[in-house]
Design a protein around this motif. Structure first.
Motif, PDB file in Angstrom:
ATOM      1  N   VAL A  46      -9.073   8.701   7.911  1.00  0.00           N
ATOM      2  CA  VAL A  46      -9.324   9.838   7.017  1.00  0.00           C
ATOM      3  C   VAL A  46      -8.774  11.139   7.598  1.00  0.00           C
ATOM      4  CG1 VAL A  46     -11.100  11.247   5.927  1.00  0.00           C
ATOM      5  CG2 VAL A  46     -11.350   8.763   5.992  1.00  0.00           C
ATOM      6  N   LYS A  47      -8.952  11.353   8.898  1.00  0.00           N
ATOM      7  CA  LYS A  47      -8.478  12.587   9.528  1.00  0.00           C
ATOM      8  C   LYS A  47      -6.973  12.718   9.391  1.00  0.00           C
ATOM      9  CE  LYS A  47      -8.567  15.061  13.943  1.00  0.00           C
ATOM     10  NZ  LYS A  47      -8.986  14.993  15.373  1.00  0.00           N
ATOM     11  N   THR A  48      -6.258  11.629   9.658  1.00  0.00           N
ATOM     12  CA  THR A  48      -4.800  11.650   9.530  1.00  0.00           C
ATOM     13  C   THR A  48      -4.384  11.813   8.076  1.00  0.00           C
ATOM     14  OG1 THR A  48      -4.599  10.210  11.463  1.00  0.00           O
ATOM     15  CG2 THR A  48      -2.678  10.373  10.023  1.00  0.00           C
ATOM     16  N   ALA A  49      -5.107  11.168   7.166  1.00  0.00           N
ATOM     17  CA  ALA A  49      -4.796  11.264   5.739  1.00  0.00           C
ATOM     18  C   ALA A  49      -4.911  12.704   5.261  1.00  0.00           C
ATOM     19  CB  ALA A  49      -5.736  10.357   4.939  1.00  0.00           C
ATOM     20  N   ILE A  50      -5.960  13.398   5.676  1.00  0.00           N
ATOM     21  CA  ILE A  50      -6.149  14.798   5.270  1.00  0.00           C
ATOM     22  C   ILE A  50      -4.995  15.656   5.770  1.00  0.00           C
ATOM     23  CG2 ILE A  50      -7.582  16.853   5.627  1.00  0.00           C
ATOM     24  CD1 ILE A  50     -10.009  14.972   5.683  1.00  0.00           C
ATOM     25  N   PHE A  51      -4.584  15.424   7.017  1.00  0.00           N
ATOM     26  CA  PHE A  51      -3.490  16.187   7.602  1.00  0.00           C
ATOM     27  C   PHE A  51      -2.183  15.952   6.848  1.00  0.00           C
ATOM     28  CE2 PHE A  51       0.120  16.023  10.598  1.00  0.00           C
ATOM     29  CZ  PHE A  51       0.192  17.361  10.938  1.00  0.00           C
ATOM     30  N   LEU A  52      -1.860  14.692   6.580  1.00  0.00           N
ATOM     31  CA  LEU A  52      -0.596  14.361   5.921  1.00  0.00           C
ATOM     32  C   LEU A  52      -0.576  14.863   4.473  1.00  0.00           C
ATOM     33  CD1 LEU A  52       0.029  10.740   7.255  1.00  0.00           C
ATOM     34  CD2 LEU A  52       0.990  12.893   8.084  1.00  0.00           C
ATOM     35  N   PHE A  65      -4.464  21.833  -9.916  1.00  0.00           N
ATOM     36  CA  PHE A  65      -5.220  21.233  -8.820  1.00  0.00           C
ATOM     37  C   PHE A  65      -5.205  19.718  -8.982  1.00  0.00           C
ATOM     38  CE2 PHE A  65      -8.206  21.311 -12.272  1.00  0.00           C
ATOM     39  CZ  PHE A  65      -9.012  20.194 -12.090  1.00  0.00           C
ATOM     40  N   GLY A  66      -5.638  19.030  -7.928  1.00  0.00           N
ATOM     41  CA  GLY A  66      -5.813  17.586  -8.041  1.00  0.00           C
ATOM     42  C   GLY A  66      -5.011  16.754  -7.061  1.00  0.00           C
ATOM     43  N   LEU A  79      -4.701  12.235  -3.664  1.00  0.00           N
ATOM     44  CA  LEU A  79      -3.867  11.641  -2.628  1.00  0.00           C
ATOM     45  C   LEU A  79      -4.626  11.331  -1.344  1.00  0.00           C
ATOM     46  CD1 LEU A  79      -0.337  13.325  -2.681  1.00  0.00           C
ATOM     47  CD2 LEU A  79      -1.091  11.163  -3.661  1.00  0.00           C
ATOM     48  N   THR A  80      -5.663  12.107  -1.031  1.00  0.00           N
ATOM     49  CA  THR A  80      -6.375  11.862   0.224  1.00  0.00           C
ATOM     50  C   THR A  80      -6.961  10.450   0.300  1.00  0.00           C
ATOM     51  OG1 THR A  80      -6.867  14.214   0.504  1.00  0.00           O
ATOM     52  CG2 THR A  80      -8.204  12.663   1.761  1.00  0.00           C
ATOM     53  N   PRO A  81      -7.725  10.007  -0.714  1.00  0.00           N
ATOM     54  CA  PRO A  81      -8.202   8.616  -0.636  1.00  0.00           C
ATOM     55  C   PRO A  81      -7.075   7.590  -0.731  1.00  0.00           C
ATOM     56  CG  PRO A  81      -8.784   9.595  -2.752  1.00  0.00           C
ATOM     57  CD  PRO A  81      -8.288  10.702  -1.882  1.00  0.00           C
ATOM     58  N   THR A  82      -5.974   7.954  -1.397  1.00  0.00           N
ATOM     59  CA  THR A  82      -4.838   7.037  -1.485  1.00  0.00           C
ATOM     60  C   THR A  82      -4.172   6.881  -0.123  1.00  0.00           C
ATOM     61  OG1 THR A  82      -4.463   7.789  -3.764  1.00  0.00           O
ATOM     62  CG2 THR A  82      -2.712   6.516  -2.738  1.00  0.00           C
ATOM     63  N   PHE A  83      -3.980   7.987   0.580  1.00  0.00           N
ATOM     64  CA  PHE A  83      -3.411   7.931   1.929  1.00  0.00           C
ATOM     65  C   PHE A  83      -4.332   7.195   2.889  1.00  0.00           C
ATOM     66  CE2 PHE A  83      -0.052  10.572   0.652  1.00  0.00           C
ATOM     67  CZ  PHE A  83       0.813  10.813   1.702  1.00  0.00           C
ATOM     68  N   ALA A  84      -5.628   7.230   2.583  1.00  0.00           N
ATOM     69  CA  ALA A  84      -6.598   6.555   3.448  1.00  0.00           C
ATOM     70  C   ALA A  84      -6.429   5.036   3.410  1.00  0.00           C
ATOM     71  CB  ALA A  84      -8.014   6.938   3.044  1.00  0.00           C
ATOM     72  N   GLN A 128       0.828  -1.211   0.000  1.00  0.00           N
ATOM     73  CA  GLN A 128       0.000   0.000   0.000  1.00  0.00           C
ATOM     74  C   GLN A 128       0.862   1.260   0.000  1.00  0.00           C
ATOM     75  OE1 GLN A 128      -2.327  -0.891   3.496  1.00  0.00           O
ATOM     76  NE2 GLN A 128      -4.040  -1.677   2.296  1.00  0.00           N
ATOM     77  N   TYR A 129       1.972   1.226   0.727  1.00  0.00           N
ATOM     78  CA  TYR A 129       2.867   2.388   0.762  1.00  0.00           C
ATOM     79  C   TYR A 129       3.512   2.613  -0.603  1.00  0.00           C
ATOM     80  CZ  TYR A 129       6.391   5.658   2.466  1.00  0.00           C
ATOM     81  OH  TYR A 129       7.170   6.769   2.664  1.00  0.00           O
ATOM     82  N   ILE A 130       3.871   1.532  -1.288  1.00  0.00           N
ATOM     83  CA  ILE A 130       4.426   1.641  -2.647  1.00  0.00           C
ATOM     84  C   ILE A 130       3.386   2.244  -3.585  1.00  0.00           C
ATOM     85  CG2 ILE A 130       5.247   0.326  -4.644  1.00  0.00           C
ATOM     86  CD1 ILE A 130       6.562  -1.620  -2.665  1.00  0.00           C
ATOM     87  N   VAL A 131       2.126   1.843  -3.421  1.00  0.00           N
ATOM     88  CA  VAL A 131       1.035   2.412  -4.226  1.00  0.00           C
ATOM     89  C   VAL A 131       0.941   3.913  -3.990  1.00  0.00           C
ATOM     90  CG1 VAL A 131      -1.471   2.485  -4.533  1.00  0.00           C
ATOM     91  CG2 VAL A 131      -0.298   0.280  -4.354  1.00  0.00           C
ATOM     92  N   VAL A 132       1.050   4.316  -2.731  1.00  0.00           N
ATOM     93  CA  VAL A 132       1.015   5.746  -2.390  1.00  0.00           C
ATOM     94  C   VAL A 132       2.133   6.495  -3.114  1.00  0.00           C
ATOM     95  CG1 VAL A 132       1.395   7.419  -0.534  1.00  0.00           C
ATOM     96  CG2 VAL A 132      -0.118   5.468  -0.156  1.00  0.00           C
TER      97      VAL A 132
END
Length: 246
Positions: free
Chosen positions: A43-49, A27-28, A33-38, A7-11
């Motif tokens: 979700v909260k941490t993904a948005i922050f990162l 933009f974009g 990236l937000t759903p990818t980080f999820a 999953q990290y490689i996918v990110v």
């Protein structure tokens, strides 16, 4: 190889690809990236990162293109976006977002189509109405978390060079980032100590993608550049409509 490693490689791969493309669209990166980080985080941490990656990449893009910045558009549109963002944030969770998403989706689809079929859309929105564009961009950003597509759609209304488009869009985005991210950091400072080892490679990969995008930019004409931006604007509009009716 563990599932988390995969999953990290996918990110990393997604970050490389989307950062190269978003150099041109304006933009974009946050949207993708937000759903990818999820995949790895809540979700909260993904948005922050993603916000940290976003602002770091914006600084790089602005450093590459700041000489082409249209300061008049930056200050007028960026300032209005902040006002709109504040208003949207106040209304977050209190209005029916589905109707707003439909209206926003239709607007973005029409703007995108207008670039592909200019003969059917000879009249553009008069630039004197840019106050509306700035306010709406910030408003939808504060309310729905998506303001980049509106900003890029609006900037298509100007006859900007490729470099000026990127510099101005990035400058406006930075104004918003520098307003919202200190609040994220203040609230979520505890996340930094454990996340930096995983976050730093993502930021570096985003930098690589941006530099690749800069090389690709040299190979496309202004007309094709505008069509690429319009195409992504239209895709985001269709995505909003799909979410609303699904």
């Amino acid at each position: 190889m563990t599932m988390e490693t995969v999953q990290y490689i996918v990110v990393l791969i997604v970050t490389l690809c989307i950062s190269a493309m978003t150099l041109m669209t304006g933009f974009g990166i946050g949207t993708v990236l937000t759903p990818t980080f999820a995949l790895l985080y809540d979700v909260k941490t993904a948005i922050f990162l993603v916000a940290i990656v976003h602002i770091a990449n914006n600084f790089l893009k602005f450093g590459l293109f700041f000489r082409s910045l249209d300061k008049k558009i930056l200050f007028r549109f960026g300032g209005l976006s902040l006002v709109g963002s504040f208003a949207g944030s106040l209304l977050y969770g209190t209005v029916d977002e589905s109707v707003l998403k439909i209206l926003l989706g239709l607007f973005l689809v029409v703007v995108g189509i207008s670039e592909f079929l200019p003969s059917l859309f000879e009249k553009k929105i008069p630039q004197r109405y840019d106050i509306v564009g700035g306010l709406l961009s910030g408003f939808f950003g504060g309310l729905l978390g998506n303001q980049g597509a509106i900003r890029s759609a609006y900037l298509l209304n100007y006859n900007l060079s490729k470099e000026a488009f990127i510099a101005t869009a990035t400058g406006i985005s930075l104004i918003i980032d520098l307003t919202r991210i200190p609040m994220y950091v203040w609230k979520e400072m505890h996340l930094f100590s454990g996340m930096w080892p995983n976050l730093l490679p993502v930021i570096l990969i985003a930098f690589v993608g941006t530099l690749v995008g800069k090389q690709l930019l040299k190979r496309i004409s202004l007309d094709r550049f505008r069509l690429i931006v319009a195409g992504f604007v239209m895709i985001v509009g269709l995505a909003f409509l799909f979410q609303s009716f699904s």
